[in-house]
Design a protein around this motif. Structure first.
Motif, PDB file in Angstrom:
ATOM      1  N   GLU A  81      32.800  59.701  31.479  1.00 16.04           N
ATOM      2  CA  GLU A  81      33.806  60.506  30.788  1.00 16.04           C
ATOM      3  C   GLU A  81      33.626  62.003  30.966  1.00 16.04           C
ATOM      4  OE1 GLU A  81      36.059  57.418  29.258  1.00 16.04           O
ATOM      5  OE2 GLU A  81      36.415  59.535  28.832  1.00 16.04           O
ATOM      6  N   ILE A  82      32.404  62.461  30.782  1.00 15.50           N
ATOM      7  CA  ILE A  82      32.202  63.909  30.826  1.00 15.50           C
ATOM      8  C   ILE A  82      32.412  64.477  32.233  1.00 15.50           C
ATOM      9  CG2 ILE A  82      30.490  65.738  30.517  1.00 15.50           C
ATOM     10  CD1 ILE A  82      29.750  64.462  27.888  1.00 15.50           C
ATOM     11  N   THR A  84      34.324  63.218  34.458  1.00 15.04           N
ATOM     12  CA  THR A  84      35.766  63.091  34.676  1.00 15.04           C
ATOM     13  C   THR A  84      36.507  64.189  33.930  1.00 15.04           C
ATOM     14  OG1 THR A  84      35.424  60.717  34.618  1.00 15.04           O
ATOM     15  CG2 THR A  84      37.698  61.476  34.608  1.00 15.04           C
ATOM     16  N   THR A  85      36.025  64.499  32.735  1.00 15.31           N
ATOM     17  CA  THR A  85      36.666  65.542  31.945  1.00 15.31           C
ATOM     18  C   THR A  85      36.616  66.873  32.668  1.00 15.31           C
ATOM     19  OG1 THR A  85      36.145  64.434  29.890  1.00 15.31           O
ATOM     20  CG2 THR A  85      36.579  66.782  29.766  1.00 15.31           C
ATOM     21  N   ARG A  86      35.484  67.155  33.284  1.00 21.35           N
ATOM     22  CA  ARG A  86      35.370  68.408  34.026  1.00 21.35           C
ATOM     23  C   ARG A  86      36.436  68.447  35.121  1.00 21.35           C
ATOM     24  NH1 ARG A  86      30.038  69.068  34.481  1.00 21.35           N
ATOM     25  NH2 ARG A  86      29.969  67.270  35.860  1.00 21.35           N
ATOM     26  N   ARG A  88      39.204  66.810  35.158  1.00 26.75           N
ATOM     27  CA  ARG A  88      40.528  66.898  34.538  1.00 26.75           C
ATOM     28  C   ARG A  88      40.866  68.344  34.192  1.00 26.75           C
ATOM     29  NH1 ARG A  88      39.387  62.171  30.722  1.00 26.75           N
ATOM     30  NH2 ARG A  88      39.949  60.348  31.956  1.00 26.75           N
ATOM     31  N   LEU A  89      39.901  69.053  33.636  1.00 27.24           N
ATOM     32  CA  LEU A  89      40.172  70.434  33.236  1.00 27.24           C
ATOM     33  C   LEU A  89      40.376  71.324  34.456  1.00 27.24           C
ATOM     34  CD1 LEU A  89      37.796  70.855  30.178  1.00 27.24           C
ATOM     35  CD2 LEU A  89      40.276  70.635  30.194  1.00 27.24           C
ATOM     36  N   ARG A 185      43.674  64.076  26.160  1.00 26.35           N
ATOM     37  CA  ARG A 185      42.572  63.140  26.434  1.00 26.35           C
ATOM     38  C   ARG A 185      41.233  63.823  26.269  1.00 26.35           C
ATOM     39  NH1 ARG A 185      43.945  61.138  31.954  1.00 26.35           N
ATOM     40  NH2 ARG A 185      46.076  60.539  31.545  1.00 26.35           N
ATOM     41  N   VAL A 186      41.161  65.074  26.709  1.00 23.47           N
ATOM     42  CA  VAL A 186      39.905  65.815  26.580  1.00 23.47           C
ATOM     43  C   VAL A 186      39.580  66.025  25.103  1.00 23.47           C
ATOM     44  CG1 VAL A 186      38.760  67.998  27.043  1.00 23.47           C
ATOM     45  CG2 VAL A 186      40.174  66.961  28.801  1.00 23.47           C
ATOM     46  N   LEU A 189      38.012  62.998  23.622  1.00 23.80           N
ATOM     47  CA  LEU A 189      36.619  62.893  24.024  1.00 23.80           C
ATOM     48  C   LEU A 189      35.745  63.831  23.205  1.00 23.80           C
ATOM     49  CD1 LEU A 189      34.771  62.078  26.902  1.00 23.80           C
ATOM     50  CD2 LEU A 189      34.662  64.516  26.641  1.00 23.80           C
TER      51      LEU A 189
END
Lengths: 246, 126
Positions: A81-82, A84-86, A88-89, A185-186, A189
């Motif tokens: 997740e983390i 992927t979050t990076r 995504r941002l 989504r972020v 999380l």
């Protein structure tokens, strides 16, 4: 300290009172040996309570850690997740950059068109004014007539282009839908991580300072240090600067 | 008037370029941080510098200080356009010799007003 919970327990323990009474009696009778026995017994009670507290803390910590490790979501957080979050941002940045570029390109195309139409109208307007005041010669009028026809055709074409440009601007705003979803989504999380961290901190605090659980405010921002307050808006900036002599 | 626009975000440089053009200033150049801006300023005769604060490499405040320290550039009018709204930073910029300070988001009217104000005090170049 972890003692205070233990002490509260001690005070309500019948054994404690028994030994205390025995201690007082022994002291009043001058029986040093029995007094020491009572002191030992009291000390043992105190230590037992402490160990119980420590055991409980260790167990809770152990359970909490296990819950983290066993929770598939937690490892998913760290491993998937983390990172992927990076991504995504970073993608949000790319989307907004693209939208800004497309919008500015459309505007840069439209602005000269609008300016041109306006300038032509102004020039024609001068001659039209003279026509209205009956100051034009026949030849000048013929010229004006031709120029007006050209102007009308030109303006119609320019309006088309402007319209197309404005449509481009509208379409470029589509990024907001995509970036909005990604950011939501972020946020989910971040909420998840926040809850887990709060659980940790609260548990730790309960044993370090019992009864003094930290109040976790949602969305709390750090208090501004004096001298580093924020101004709000250009007007305040101007006021601050003029107070400094600018 | 020859203007240098310095900001690490290309979108912001573009916006400022467009607004300046609308105000009639067509001779604009760009740099994306202080380190690349300083040599450009030294080599060309610029009349005006518009800069952001937060940039990698050399920040806006450092660029301002470098400009003021350079004899050939010390009188160059500098306008800061930045998201930084902390009092202490505004005071710091004023202390370092900035001529104007605009906080983002800003309007075209604000930009025009500040530019005119700067050149009122400094004396507009041809």
């Amino acid at each position: 300290m972890g003692e205070s919970a233990a002490i509260v327990e001690l005070a309500s323990d019948g054994q404690c009172l028994e030994h205390a009474r025995a201690l007082v009696a022994a002291l009043e009778e001058g029986d040093g040996a029995r007094a020491l026995e009572s002191i030992d017994a009291l000390t043992t009670l105190r230590e037992t309570a402490l160990y119980r507290e420590l055991g409980q803390l260790t167990r809770e910590l152990h359970d909490l850690l296990n819950a983290f490790y066993d929770d598939p979501k937690f490892s998913a957080l760290a491993v998937h997740e983390i990172p992927t979050t990076r991504e995504r941002l970073l993608h949000v940045i790319a989307l907004t950059q693209d939208a800004a570029d497309r919008t500015l390109t459309a505007v840069e195309g439209c602005a000269p068109l609008a300016k041109d139409v306006s300038e032509r109208a102004e020039r024609l307007g001068e001659r039209w004014q003279r026509f209205c005041e009956r100051k034009l010669t026949v030849e000048e009028f013929r010229q004006l007539s031709g120029d007006v026809s050209k102007y009308l055709a030109h303006t119609a074409a320019a309006a088309e282009s402007l319209h197309a440009g404005l449509s481009d601007v509208v379409v470029a705003q589509e990024y907001q839908d995509l970036t909005g979803q990604i950011i939501k989504r972020v946020v989910t999380l971040v909420d998840d991580v926040e809850q887990r961290l709060v659980a940790f901190v609260t548990m730790a605090a309960r044993h370090v300072n019992p009864g003094d659980e930290p109040v976790m405010e949602r969305g709390a921002t750090s208090r501004a240090k004096p001298g580093s307050e924020l101004v709000s808006g250009q007007d305040e900036v101007d006021d601050l600067l003029s107070s400094l002599g600018f | 008037m020859k203007i240098l626009i310095v900001d690490d975000f290309s979108t912001m440089r573009r916006i400022i370029r467009n607004l300046l053009r609308d105000l009639g200033y067509n001779n604009t150049h760009e740099a994306d941080d202080g380190n690349s801006a300083l040599p450009v300023l030294k080599s060309g005769d610029f009349d005006f510098l518009v800069t952001d604060w937060n940039m990698p490499g050399m920040s806006g405040i450092e660029l301002l200080r470098a400009v003021r320290a350079e004899p050939a550039l010390s009188a160059l009018p500098v306008l800061m356009v930045t998201a930084e709204q902390k009092r202490e930073q505004i005071v710091e910029a004023a202390g370092a010799g900035v001529n104007g300070y605009i906080v983002k988001p800003f309007t075209a009217a604000t930009l025009q007003e500040k530019i005119e104000k700067i050149f009122e005090r400094v004396g507009a170049p041809a």
